[in-house]
Design an enzyme around this catalytic site. Sequence first.
Site, short mmCIF file in Angstrom:
data_model
loop_
_atom_site.label_atom_id
_atom_site.label_comp_id
_atom_site.label_asym_id
_atom_site.label_seq_id
_atom_site.Cartn_x
_atom_site.Cartn_y
_atom_site.Cartn_z
N SER A 109 0.84 -1.21 0.00
CA SER A 109 0.00 0.00 0.00
C SER A 109 0.87 1.26 0.00
CB SER A 109 -0.87 -0.01 1.26
OG SER A 109 -1.38 1.29 1.51
N THR A 158 -5.30 2.67 -7.36
CA THR A 158 -6.61 2.62 -6.70
C THR A 158 -7.43 3.83 -7.13
OG1 THR A 158 -5.70 1.41 -4.85
CG2 THR A 158 -7.78 2.55 -4.46
N LYS A 232 -7.56 -0.63 -9.71
CA LYS A 232 -8.23 -1.25 -8.56
C LYS A 232 -9.45 -0.43 -8.15
CE LYS A 232 -7.45 -2.77 -3.78
NZ LYS A 232 -8.21 -1.89 -2.88
C1 FNR Z 1 -7.70 -1.45 2.94
N1 FNR Z 1 -7.75 -1.36 1.56
C2 FNR Z 1 -6.87 -0.53 0.89
N2 FNR Z 1 -6.87 -0.46 -0.47
C3 FNR Z 1 -5.99 0.30 -1.14
O1 FNR Z 1 -6.02 0.33 -2.37
N3 FNR Z 1 -5.04 1.00 -0.45
C4 FNR Z 1 -4.95 0.99 0.90
O2 FNR Z 1 -4.07 1.63 1.49
C5 FNR Z 1 -5.91 0.22 1.61
N4 FNR Z 1 -5.89 0.18 2.98
C6 FNR Z 1 -6.76 -0.66 3.66
C7 FNR Z 1 -6.67 -0.74 5.04
C8 FNR Z 1 -7.49 -1.63 5.73
C9 FNR Z 1 -7.38 -1.72 7.22
C10 FNR Z 1 -8.41 -2.44 5.02
C11 FNR Z 1 -9.28 -3.44 5.74
C12 FNR Z 1 -8.51 -2.35 3.64
C13 FNR Z 1 -8.70 -2.20 0.79
C14 FNR Z 1 -8.04 -3.55 0.46
O3 FNR Z 1 -7.05 -3.40 -0.51
C15 FNR Z 1 -9.05 -4.55 -0.09
O4 FNR Z 1 -9.73 -3.99 -1.18
C16 FNR Z 1 -10.05 -5.07 0.94
O5 FNR Z 1 -9.48 -5.16 2.22
C17 FNR Z 1 -10.55 -6.46 0.50
O6 FNR Z 1 -11.53 -6.96 1.35
P1 FNR Z 1 -11.25 -8.00 2.55
O7 FNR Z 1 -10.35 -9.09 2.03
O8 FNR Z 1 -10.62 -7.19 3.63
O9 FNR Z 1 -12.62 -8.46 2.88
#
Ligand code: FNR
Length: 360
Positions: A109, A158, A232
């Site tokens: 990330s 993203t 994404k």
């Molecule tokens: C995320 N997600 C996310 N996505 C992204 O593109 N950049 C980021 O920095 C973050 N940070 C982030 C932090 C936390 C705590 C969570 C839970 C999620 C989204 C992540 O990439 C992903 O799309 C989801 O977490 C997928 O769903 P599940 O597997 O958590 O159910």
Amino acid sequence: MKSHMDWEYEAQNKLPRDVYDFIAGGSGDEVTLSCNRDALSKLKIVNRVLQNIDDVEIHSKKLDLFCKNKDFSSPLIIAPTAHHQMVHPSGELATSKAALSCKIPYIQSTMSDISIAALRQAGCPPDMLQLYIFKDRSITQELICAAKEAGVTSIVLTVDVPEMGIRYRDRKNNFSVDRFLFGTNRYKDSTQMSSSSTSHEADFANKTIESKLSWKDIDWLRNQSKLPIILKGVLHKEDALQAKNNGIDGLYLSNHGGRQLDGSISAALVIEEIRKVIGYDFPLIVDGGFSSGSDIVKAIALGADGVAIGRPLLWALAVNGQQGVVTLLNQYLTELMLTMKLCGCKNLEEIRAKNILKWT
Ligand code: FNR
């Protein structure tokens, strides 16, 4: 041996309440968050018998372009999630080492607690870098340079955060990531964000991430780097088609784990129609609520090439650091292979061909 629910339960017992909520929670009334799991549980596998299966092959060839281990592109991928040090002091270093040892692609990330350069120096750079385009484009440019130097295969851009979703749990908890950051450590090496005024994650993101992106910005990004780009956060078939027509190299279907638009559809529910419009050769990753190897089989049967996991990874990291992540990744792979055997599928192509899904 822990079940998937055990990981979350143990992590919940270990983590401060507001940190658990930050990770577990979603936006709004968390309708989309619960729909992600519901969608997968409504999909059932109709397994096959007497298929004479001994061994199974889980190489996801269409993902080779994005993985350092070209000989082994697993359909299991580590989704980009922010601030791993929030759950374990070894943070992204542990995640990246675990990913490397299990040969599972890791998407780092932008909002990481360790820079991509530091991961490279530690001998475990990520496979892909997740990028936000910042209002201050020089930060984005710095990140891309660091990614290229670290030898990442691709950029995961993203695009579903023009503004942060409203996360009521964090507001109620007055949640801030500041207390984990020990001054300016987070932005050391300057590959992450350069400001230290991180009062609240949402305010900070809203102030720094570019909110007015358009397809022109994709051209800008492509001019910064020749690295393949995966988008994404796509859920609509028109966007999917436009992405393909604009030279994007892969799609990542996601509703951000139910953390952005509450009420948005689960990515699992759009795999089939998006696969139809983009054709069968175009790389397709999906995430949102995938909590077992049999869930991965469901996504592949619908037409995905890769399945990413967010929260499950953070629970395992919280429970037992690098070893926790290794155990969890192997657990998914073991379940994936077992499910394939029980369905009579020797490889991922057979999962698609055997027509083993039913909506209930
Ligand atoms: C995320 N997600 C996310 N996505 C992204 O593109 N950049 C980021 O920095 C973050 N940070 C982030 C932090 C936390 C705590 C969570 C839970 C999620 C989204 C992540 O990439 C992903 O799309 C989801 O977490 C997928 O769903 P599940 O597997 O958590 O159910």
